[in-house]
Design a protein around this motif. Structure first.
Motif, PDB file in Angstrom:
ATOM      1  N   GLN A  48       0.950  -1.136  -0.062  1.00  0.00           N
ATOM      2  CA  GLN A  48       0.313   0.198  -0.148  1.00  0.00           C
ATOM      3  C   GLN A  48       1.141   1.075  -0.003  1.00  0.00           C
ATOM      4  O   GLN A  48       0.331   2.424  -0.551  1.00  0.00           O
ATOM      5  CB  GLN A  48      -1.182  -0.133   1.063  1.00  0.00           C
ATOM      6  CG  GLN A  48      -2.085  -0.928   1.119  1.00  0.00           C
ATOM      7  CD  GLN A  48      -3.269  -0.917   2.340  1.00  0.00           C
ATOM      8  OE1 GLN A  48      -3.757   0.260   2.631  1.00  0.00           O
ATOM      9  NE2 GLN A  48      -3.185  -2.530   2.919  1.00  0.00           N
ATOM     10  N   ASN A  63       0.361   3.822  -2.942  1.00  0.00           N
ATOM     11  CA  ASN A  63      -0.385   5.332  -2.550  1.00  0.00           C
ATOM     12  C   ASN A  63       1.200   6.347  -1.939  1.00  0.00           C
ATOM     13  O   ASN A  63       0.680   6.950  -1.797  1.00  0.00           O
ATOM     14  CB  ASN A  63      -0.892   4.920  -1.501  1.00  0.00           C
ATOM     15  CG  ASN A  63      -2.104   4.051  -2.007  1.00  0.00           C
ATOM     16  OD1 ASN A  63      -2.674   3.784  -3.213  1.00  0.00           O
ATOM     17  ND2 ASN A  63      -2.835   2.946  -1.103  1.00  0.00           N
ATOM     18  N   THR A  67      -6.673   1.396  -5.807  1.00  0.00           N
ATOM     19  CA  THR A  67      -6.018   1.925  -4.216  1.00  0.00           C
ATOM     20  C   THR A  67      -5.050   3.580  -4.528  1.00  0.00           C
ATOM     21  O   THR A  67      -5.054   3.603  -3.540  1.00  0.00           O
ATOM     22  CB  THR A  67      -4.272   1.317  -4.737  1.00  0.00           C
ATOM     23  OG1 THR A  67      -3.666   1.457  -5.950  1.00  0.00           O
ATOM     24  CG2 THR A  67      -4.014  -0.488  -5.532  1.00  0.00           C
TER      25      THR A  67
END
Length: 259
Positions: free
Chosen positions: A17, A21, A213
């Motif tokens: 993640q 991101n 995402t």
């Protein structure tokens, strides 16, 4: 996900993640993994000690270092979604169009799709994207120069921005690091954000590619508000752009259709 999930698997998921991101938040991770916030804080401390992230108030951010995941690994994240997005976006392109394309894993997949369209002019800061579209000999590929970033596989900086200003395109096609329903599209890297903005300024229409995402996230640099985004192609159905930004047409791509 449950409390009993091994910490090493949780660490891997956190890093995926983070690399996707640019940042993660303690509250969100605790809720996602169904663990206490203190457990997540210990996870982040452990990962920081390994120089894989930098802790900040409320979470952690990515760091640009030799420990950053290389491009081939990043390309595997949400690969089915990226292909579905690229296929949908390519439907807007027709023979004779001129495209400005920035570099990213989703825009590279987009290049794979549009290389089948004859007679395009593709202007890009990425040697990889130029190489892909050049497989079709009817496509005129123009590679924008500048300071080459090996970790980004693209040219960035002042020379690149100056060179982009010499062109005018039908479409700018860009990837993003984050989407904020109120503010607009964002990028974690300020140099990449500057390239995206310049491509947008020198194109008639802007197409933004974003997998799930990226939705409802924040990043360091604002690329543009929604008033400049003509088309958003995404796999995320939870993006709710504010009423004031009705210009943007949202196109949903379904990764399941391509399996």
């Amino acid at each position: 996900m449950t409390e009993g999930r091994p910490s090493n698997l949780r660490h891997q998921a956190i890093l995926e993640q983070l690399f996707s991101n640019g940042q993660v938040f303690v509250h969100d991770l605790a809720e996602q993994f169904n663990v206490a916030q203190e457990t997540i804080r210990r996870d982040l401390t452990k990962l920081e000690s390994q120089k894989l992230l930098k802790k900040v108030h409320g979470g952690a951010v990515n760091i640009q270092s030799k420990f950053e995941r290389d491009f081939s690994e990043r390309a595997k994240l949400a690969a089915d979604e990226k292909k579905a997005i690229a296929m949908k976006a390519a439907e807007f392109i027709k023979s004779g169009d001129t495209l400005l394309i920035d570099f990213g894993t989703t825009t590279m997949e987009f290049a794979q799709q549009v290389k089948n369209i004859d007679g395009l002019t593709v202007i890009t800061n990425s040697p990889l994207i130029a190489g892909i579209v050049q497989e079709n000999m009817t496509i005129d590929a123009i590679l924008i120069g500048g300071q080459f970033s090996g970790s980004k596989f693209a040219c960035l900086g002042a020379i690149t921005l100056k060179n982009i200003g010499e062109f005018s395109a039908d479409y700018a096609v860009i990837g993003v690091g984050a989407i904020d329903a109120n503010k607009g599209i964002m990028n974690q890297n300020i140099d990449e954000a500057a390239v995206a903005r310049k491509m947008m300024e020198n194109s008639d229409k802007l197409i933004v590619l974003a997998d799930s995402t990226k939705s409802n996230k924040h990043a360091i640099s604002l690329v543009s508000g929604w008033e400049n985004v003509d088309i958003l192609v995404t796999t995320s159905r939870d993006i709710k752009i504010t009423e004031a930004n009705k210009k943007t047409k949202i196109i949903f791509a379904d990764a399941e259709d391509n399996r």
